[in-house]
Design a protein around this motif. Structure first.
Motif, PDB file in Angstrom:
ATOM      1  N   VAL A  40       0.851  -1.196   0.000  1.00  0.00           N
ATOM      2  CA  VAL A  40       0.000   0.000   0.000  1.00  0.00           C
ATOM      3  C   VAL A  40       0.886   1.246   0.000  1.00  0.00           C
ATOM      4  N   HIS A  41       0.579   2.187  -0.860  1.00  0.00           N
ATOM      5  CA  HIS A  41       1.349   3.428  -0.947  1.00  0.00           C
ATOM      6  C   HIS A  41       0.743   4.505  -0.056  1.00  0.00           C
ATOM      7  N   GLY A  42       1.533   5.540   0.183  1.00  0.00           N
ATOM      8  CA  GLY A  42       1.091   6.635   1.036  1.00  0.00           C
ATOM      9  C   GLY A  42       0.765   7.892   0.259  1.00  0.00           C
ATOM     10  N   LEU A  43       0.915   9.035   0.931  1.00  0.00           N
ATOM     11  CA  LEU A  43       0.653  10.330   0.296  1.00  0.00           C
ATOM     12  C   LEU A  43       1.727  10.642  -0.744  1.00  0.00           C
ATOM     13  N   PHE A  44       1.376  11.511  -1.675  1.00  0.00           N
ATOM     14  CA  PHE A  44       2.285  12.031  -2.701  1.00  0.00           C
ATOM     15  C   PHE A  44       2.768  10.937  -3.664  1.00  0.00           C
ATOM     16  N   ALA A  45       2.008   9.850  -3.788  1.00  0.00           N
ATOM     17  CA  ALA A  45       2.459   8.720  -4.597  1.00  0.00           C
ATOM     18  C   ALA A  45       1.267   7.957  -5.151  1.00  0.00           C
ATOM     19  N   ASP A  46       1.551   6.889  -5.897  1.00  0.00           N
ATOM     20  CA  ASP A  46       0.523   5.933  -6.302  1.00  0.00           C
ATOM     21  C   ASP A  46       1.122   4.536  -6.221  1.00  0.00           C
ATOM     22  N   GLY A  47       0.395   3.537  -6.696  1.00  0.00           N
ATOM     23  CA  GLY A  47       0.840   2.158  -6.547  1.00  0.00           C
ATOM     24  C   GLY A  47       2.145   1.839  -7.244  1.00  0.00           C
ATOM     25  N   SER A  48       2.534   2.650  -8.228  1.00  0.00           N
ATOM     26  CA  SER A  48       3.775   2.399  -8.949  1.00  0.00           C
ATOM     27  C   SER A  48       5.012   2.665  -8.098  1.00  0.00           C
ATOM     28  N   SER A  49       4.848   3.273  -6.932  1.00  0.00           N
ATOM     29  CA  SER A  49       6.000   3.546  -6.075  1.00  0.00           C
ATOM     30  C   SER A  49       6.666   2.262  -5.578  1.00  0.00           C
ATOM     31  N   TRP A  50       5.969   1.131  -5.693  1.00  0.00           N
ATOM     32  CA  TRP A  50       6.522  -0.162  -5.296  1.00  0.00           C
ATOM     33  C   TRP A  50       7.163  -0.905  -6.467  1.00  0.00           C
ATOM     34  N   SER A  51       7.313  -0.255  -7.615  1.00  0.00           N
ATOM     35  CA  SER A  51       7.726  -0.960  -8.830  1.00  0.00           C
ATOM     36  C   SER A  51       9.134  -1.544  -8.756  1.00  0.00           C
ATOM     37  N   GLU A  52       9.996  -0.995  -7.893  1.00  0.00           N
ATOM     38  CA  GLU A  52      11.351  -1.545  -7.755  1.00  0.00           C
ATOM     39  C   GLU A  52      11.357  -2.786  -6.865  1.00  0.00           C
ATOM     40  N   VAL A  53      10.404  -2.873  -5.957  1.00  0.00           N
ATOM     41  CA  VAL A  53      10.352  -3.978  -4.988  1.00  0.00           C
ATOM     42  C   VAL A  53       9.597  -5.180  -5.555  1.00  0.00           C
ATOM     43  N   ILE A  54       8.558  -4.915  -6.324  1.00  0.00           N
ATOM     44  CA  ILE A  54       7.663  -5.992  -6.791  1.00  0.00           C
ATOM     45  C   ILE A  54       8.393  -7.115  -7.524  1.00  0.00           C
ATOM     46  N   PRO A  55       9.246  -6.827  -8.519  1.00  0.00           N
ATOM     47  CA  PRO A  55       9.907  -7.935  -9.224  1.00  0.00           C
ATOM     48  C   PRO A  55      10.779  -8.796  -8.308  1.00  0.00           C
ATOM     49  N   LEU A  56      11.370  -8.188  -7.289  1.00  0.00           N
ATOM     50  CA  LEU A  56      12.230  -8.936  -6.366  1.00  0.00           C
ATOM     51  C   LEU A  56      11.407  -9.937  -5.553  1.00  0.00           C
ATOM     52  N   LEU A  57      10.187  -9.560  -5.212  1.00  0.00           N
ATOM     53  CA  LEU A  57       9.312 -10.467  -4.471  1.00  0.00           C
ATOM     54  C   LEU A  57       8.731 -11.542  -5.390  1.00  0.00           C
ATOM     55  N   GLN A  58       8.354 -11.135  -6.593  1.00  0.00           N
ATOM     56  CA  GLN A  58       7.809 -12.103  -7.547  1.00  0.00           C
ATOM     57  C   GLN A  58       8.846 -13.168  -7.903  1.00  0.00           C
ATOM     58  N   ALA A  59      10.112 -12.768  -7.960  1.00  0.00           N
ATOM     59  CA  ALA A  59      11.176 -13.715  -8.292  1.00  0.00           C
ATOM     60  C   ALA A  59      11.324 -14.805  -7.234  1.00  0.00           C
ATOM     61  N   ARG A  60      10.795 -14.555  -6.048  1.00  0.00           N
ATOM     62  CA  ARG A  60      10.837 -15.541  -4.976  1.00  0.00           C
ATOM     63  C   ARG A  60       9.533 -16.322  -4.866  1.00  0.00           C
ATOM     64  N   GLY A  61       8.684 -16.193  -5.874  1.00  0.00           N
ATOM     65  CA  GLY A  61       7.476 -17.006  -5.939  1.00  0.00           C
ATOM     66  C   GLY A  61       6.277 -16.444  -5.208  1.00  0.00           C
ATOM     67  N   LEU A  62       6.352 -15.196  -4.766  1.00  0.00           N
ATOM     68  CA  LEU A  62       5.231 -14.586  -4.062  1.00  0.00           C
ATOM     69  C   LEU A  62       4.263 -13.924  -5.047  1.00  0.00           C
ATOM     70  N   THR A  63       2.979 -14.004  -4.735  1.00  0.00           N
ATOM     71  CA  THR A  63       1.959 -13.268  -5.479  1.00  0.00           C
ATOM     72  C   THR A  63       1.878 -11.871  -4.877  1.00  0.00           C
ATOM     73  N   VAL A  64       2.073 -10.862  -5.701  1.00  0.00           N
ATOM     74  CA  VAL A  64       2.180  -9.488  -5.198  1.00  0.00           C
ATOM     75  C   VAL A  64       1.088  -8.615  -5.815  1.00  0.00           C
ATOM     76  N   THR A  65       0.448  -7.809  -4.971  1.00  0.00           N
ATOM     77  CA  THR A  65      -0.553  -6.847  -5.430  1.00  0.00           C
ATOM     78  C   THR A  65      -0.257  -5.498  -4.803  1.00  0.00           C
ATOM     79  N   SER A  66      -0.210  -4.464  -5.616  1.00  0.00           N
ATOM     80  CA  SER A  66      -0.037  -3.102  -5.120  1.00  0.00           C
ATOM     81  C   SER A  66      -1.386  -2.397  -5.165  1.00  0.00           C
ATOM     82  N   VAL A  67      -1.886  -2.028  -4.012  1.00  0.00           N
ATOM     83  CA  VAL A  67      -3.204  -1.400  -3.892  1.00  0.00           C
ATOM     84  C   VAL A  67      -3.132   0.049  -4.370  1.00  0.00           C
ATOM     85  N   GLN A  68      -4.162   0.469  -5.099  1.00  0.00           N
ATOM     86  CA  GLN A  68      -4.285   1.883  -5.436  1.00  0.00           C
ATOM     87  C   GLN A  68      -5.107   2.566  -4.336  1.00  0.00           C
TER      88      GLN A  68
END
Length: 257
Positions: A40-68
Motif C-alpha cells: 500500500v502506498h502513502g501520500l504524494f504517490a501511487d501504486g507504482s511507487s513499489w515498482s522496484e520492490v515488486i519484481p524482487l518479491l515475484q522472483a521468490r514465488g510470491l503473489t504481489v498486489t499493489s493497492v491503489q
C-alpha cells in the motif's frame, strides 16, 4: 461467605493461562510461510511507487498486489486494502509506506494477514491522535511544502525533490512527482480503531535521512510495537532507493529468508 484460597488461586491461574493462550494464538501467523504480499502506498504517490520492490518479491514465488489507495478518507482507504486482502489465497504480508502505515495498522486484523511491514510509515495505536504524537518530535521539512487547492493536498515540486525523494537521481524523482496523486484533507483526520501490531509479527524499516517523517518518531513507533527493525541511510522513499533491503525485510516477514 468464606473463599478457599487454594481454589481461588487455581481458578485465577487457569484464567491467566487462558488469556495467555488466546494472545499467543492471536499473535501466530495463519499457517507458515506467506504466499502473498499486498503493498500500500502513502501520500504524494501511487501504486507504482513499489515498482522496484515488486519484481524482487515475484522472483521468490510470491503473489504481489499493489493497492491503489484512493487517498480520500481513512475508512475508504482501509476498505480498498481489505478488498484486496479478501482475494488472497493463504497467509499474506501487508506492507505499507508512509501514511499507509495507518492502513496497515487497521486492516491487518484481517485473518489473511500473517505479518505487518512498515516502511518509514505511521504506526499509531488504536484511537491515537497521530498528529499529536508526531508533534512530540521536531517537524520534518516536508511539512512546509504541502499545498492545498481547496480540499485537495499535494507536495510542491521543490519539497518533493528535496524532502521526499532527496536521494534519488533528479530525473527519477521528477518522474515520480509527475504521478503524484492529491489527497483529500479529510484523510488526515482519520484515526485507527485497532492496532494489529499488538497481536501480529511486525517489521519496520527506518529511513535515517528522512525529511518527511522524523526518523526519531519512526524509531519510537518501531520500538513501541516491538518490531524487527532495520535502519537504512535513505530518504523517505527507501522502497525506491533501497529496494533490495526493503524486499529483504518483506521476505523475512513472509518466512522466505
Amino acid at each position: 461467605m468464606t473463599v478457599d484460597r487454594r481454589t481461588f488461586g487455581k481458578a485465577a491461574f487457569a484464567a491467566g493461562v487462558a488469556v495467555l493462550a488466546e494472545r499467543t494464538m492471536a499473535a501466530s501467523p495463519p499457517g507458515g510461510e506467506a504466499r502473498n504480499v499486498v503493498l500500500v502506498h502513502g501520500l504524494f504517490a501511487d501504486g507504482s511507487s513499489w515498482s522496484e520492490v515488486i519484481p524482487l518479491l515475484q522472483a521468490r514465488g510470491l503473489t504481489v498486489t499493489s493497492v491503489q489507495n484512493p487517498l480520500t478518507t481513512l475508512e475508504e482507504a482501509v476498505d480498498a486494502a481489505r478488498r484486496v486482502l479478501d482475494r488472497q489465497d493463504g497467509p499474506t504480508v501487508l506492507a505499507g509506506h508512509s501514511f499507509s502505515g495507518m492502513i496497515v495498522t487497521e486492516a491487518s486484523v484481517h485473518p489473511n494477514v500473517s505479518a505487518l511491514v512498515y516502511v518509514a510509515a505511521r504506526a499509531p495505536d488504536a484511537g491515537e491522535d497521530y498528529t499529536a504524537l508526531a508533534a512530540r518530535f521536531p517537524a520534518p521539512p516536508a511539512s512546509a511544502g504541502i499545498l492545498f487547492d481547496g480540499d485537495e493536498g499535494r507536495l510542491s515540486e521543490a519539497a518533493f525533490l528535496r524532502d521526499f525523494a532527496g536521494d534519488l537521481p533528479e530525473a527519477r524523482a521528477r518522474a515520480l512527482f509527475a504521478v503524484q496523486q492529491p489527497f483529500r484533507r479529510a484523510l488526515l483526520a482519520g484515526r485507527t480503531t485497532q492496532a494489529a501490531w499488538r497481536t501480529k509479527p511486525s517489521y519496520y524499516a527506518v529511513s535515517t535521512e528522512d525529511r518527511t517523517i522524523n526518523p526519531d518518531l519512526q524509531r519510537f513507533m518501531a520500538k513501541r510495537m516491538g518490531a524487527r527493525t532495520i535502519e537504512l541511510k535513505s530518504s523517505h522513499v527507501s522502497l525506491i532507493s533501497h529496494p533490495r533491503a526493503i524486499a529483504g525485510l518483506i521476505l523475512e516477514a513472509a518466512g522466505r529468508r
